[in-house]
Design an enzyme around this catalytic site. Structure first.
Site, PDB file in Angstrom:
ATOM      1  N   ASP A 124       7.149   7.177   5.886  1.00  0.00           N
ATOM      2  CA  ASP A 124       7.469   7.770   4.742  1.00  0.00           C
ATOM      3  C   ASP A 124       7.654   9.305   4.752  1.00  0.00           C
ATOM      4  O   ASP A 124       8.395   9.652   5.515  1.00  0.00           O
ATOM      5  CB  ASP A 124       6.342   7.622   4.286  1.00  0.00           C
ATOM      6  CG  ASP A 124       7.158   7.321   2.167  1.00  0.00           C
ATOM      7  OD1 ASP A 124       7.752   7.791   1.448  1.00  0.00           O
ATOM      8  OD2 ASP A 124       7.139   5.624   1.789  1.00  0.00           O
ATOM      9  N   ALA A 175       1.036  -1.081  -0.310  1.00  0.00           N
ATOM     10  CA  ALA A 175       0.029  -0.106  -0.094  1.00  0.00           C
ATOM     11  C   ALA A 175       0.923   1.131   0.443  1.00  0.00           C
ATOM     12  O   ALA A 175       1.947   1.177   0.010  1.00  0.00           O
ATOM     13  CB  ALA A 175      -0.905  -0.179   1.472  1.00  0.00           C
ATOM     14  N   LYS A 176       0.312   2.561  -0.206  1.00  0.00           N
ATOM     15  CA  LYS A 176       0.808   3.775   0.172  1.00  0.00           C
ATOM     16  C   LYS A 176       0.268   4.844  -0.201  1.00  0.00           C
ATOM     17  O   LYS A 176      -1.335   4.696  -0.699  1.00  0.00           O
ATOM     18  CB  LYS A 176       2.112   3.586  -1.241  1.00  0.00           C
ATOM     19  CG  LYS A 176       2.518   5.300  -1.293  1.00  0.00           C
ATOM     20  CD  LYS A 176       4.234   4.958  -0.580  1.00  0.00           C
ATOM     21  CE  LYS A 176       5.013   4.130  -0.960  1.00  0.00           C
ATOM     22  NZ  LYS A 176       6.131   3.896   0.950  1.00  0.00           N
ATOM     23  N   GLY A 177       0.228   5.613   0.787  1.00  0.00           N
ATOM     24  CA  GLY A 177      -0.776   6.630   0.690  1.00  0.00           C
ATOM     25  C   GLY A 177      -0.140   8.318   0.553  1.00  0.00           C
ATOM     26  O   GLY A 177       1.841   8.092   1.326  1.00  0.00           O
TER      27      GLY A 177
END
Length: 414
Positions: free
Chosen positions: A146, A105-107
């Site tokens: 991140d 996942a990434k946001g």
């Protein structure tokens, strides 16, 4: 220092190169080609001057075939849904290479975090978490730090989730402070694994890291730890860069003194001979550690790279068109899928500790990270030797085979 060019097409082109070495079906490949979901959210935040500013946020879950998704939340000007989708897919591959029961996942939020006060930052992250509260969770989608987010940011997001749900669920975020269920090694694991993998590849090629000349592009947590680990093994760190410039010393930098200088001055610039960050990429060194962000080496500057080994200490630091050129020049690229997996490994270990409510010592965590990184390197190198291919293709193929096995066994619902 940031370059454009991150795109789904480039990822798919590299994926195609791995397919002849894989046992995949159209079904399992389709699961990879299309992210599970991408959501965008509008985030109104009351600023310190009393005004309301609306930010745009995103969250992509790429895959849950092997387990709940996990991935970072980045705060960076220009972040968009497409960027999150590509980076989420890379996280899926990385977790599979490390053989972890997780998906990717990434946001992120389109914002320059340097323009926000601590109070505004907290409000933004709490609003982002509140908008996603029904989609995240320790067994659904786990948030990680991140670019632009740190342990304090994860603490705010953890608190917001628990307040919204009325429960105590530490495993919904990783990279937290130790006092809130965090793990030892969170800040250092990515840089440490990059250094250890680089040293391992050198040994496989009959070389030694001792006296190897190293340049580090991006002296954040990952770049700093990579430099320290390599220096401890006898390497000469001749240059490091940050957002304000770079420091160079042909005989090697004193990293302890450099860290003290940077803490006092906020930059490495002025510590030794000043050069530009771009010049770090052009240095004649043995190892170039790319620890800033994606696209650091791209079509525009690949021709200037003189390092013999380029190490992706961060995701997608070398874009596909640049990697093709470097291969043609005999440069070995050690890809993110193996070089920086220490980050996803320590996040997994933190998640496991939160689930069991049993926490390991710093020595046990470091040993567990090194063991899993070594196992992943062994698997990739064996695949390379067996199939006579490059390291990225081997890592892609290994990951795709593991994802294929999971999707086939699950079948299609409904």
């Amino acid at each position: 220092m940031r370059a454009s060019g991150l795109n789904w097409q480039g990822l798919m082109e590299q994926l195609q190169q791995a397919l002849p070495h894989c046992e995949v079906t159209d079904q399992s490949l389709a699961y990879f080609k299309y992210p599970k979901r991408t959501v965008s959210v509008n985030l109104p935040v009351r600023m310190d001057d009393g005004s309301i500013r609306v930010f745009r946020g995103y969250r992509t879950v790429h895959s849950t075939s092997r387990g709940p998704s996990m991935g970072g939340v980045r705060l960076h000007a220009g972040v968009n849904a497409h960027e999150c989708e590509v980076l989420a897919a890379i996280m899926t591959l990385k977790a599979a290479v490390a053989d972890l029961p997780l998906g990717g996942a990434k946001g992120g939020v389109d914002v320059d975090p340097g323009e926000l006060s601590a109070h505004e930052m907290e409000g933004l992250l709490r609003r982002y978490t509140s908008e996603l509260v029904e989609l995240i969770g320790h067994s659904e989608d786990i948030l990680a730090p991140d670019i632009g987010t740190d342990a304090q940011a994860m603490a705010w997001m953890l608190d917001t989730y628990n307040e919204n749900t009325g429960q105590t669920s530490n495993g919904v975020v990783v990279g937290k402070p130790l006092a809130l269920g965090g793990s030892y090694g969170s800040k250092d694991s990515r840089g440490r694994s990059a250094a250890l993998v680089a040293a391992r590849v050198l040994r496989e090629n009959g070389e030694s890291v001792e006296r190897a000349r190293v340049a580090v592009y991006g002296f954040g947590d990952g770049g700093r730890k990579a430099a320290q680990t390599l220096a401890a093994a006898g390497a000469l760190i001749v240059a490091v860069s940050d957002q304000d410039g770079a420091a160079y010393a042909s005989s090697g930098l004193d990293l302890d003194a450099l860290s003290t200088y940077r803490e006092a001055n906020g930059t490495v610039r002025g510590f030794a001979t000043d050069i530009t960050a771009d010049e770090v990429i052009e240095l004649d060194v043995d190892l170039l550690m790319l620890a800033y962000d994606y696209g650091s080496v791209n079509a525009g500057n690949a021709h200037a790279v003189r390092a013999r080994y380029v190490v992706e200490t961060t995701n997608r630091a070398v874009l596909p068109e640049a990697e093709r050129f470097l291969h043609g020049q005999g440069v070995t690229v050690i890809p993110d899928l193996i070089a920086s997996i220490g980050g996803v490994v320590v996040n997994y270990l933190e998640w496991v500790q939160d689930a069991s409510n049993f926490f390991w010592t710093e020595e046990e965590i470091e040993s567990a990270i090194d063991m899993r990184v070594d196992a992943a390197v062994d698997a990739v190198l064996e695949f390379m030797r067996t199939r006579q291919t490059d390291m990225r293709t081997a890592a892609y193929a290994l990951a795709l085979n593991r994802l294929h096995n999971a999707t086939v066994m699950r079948g299609l619902y409904p």
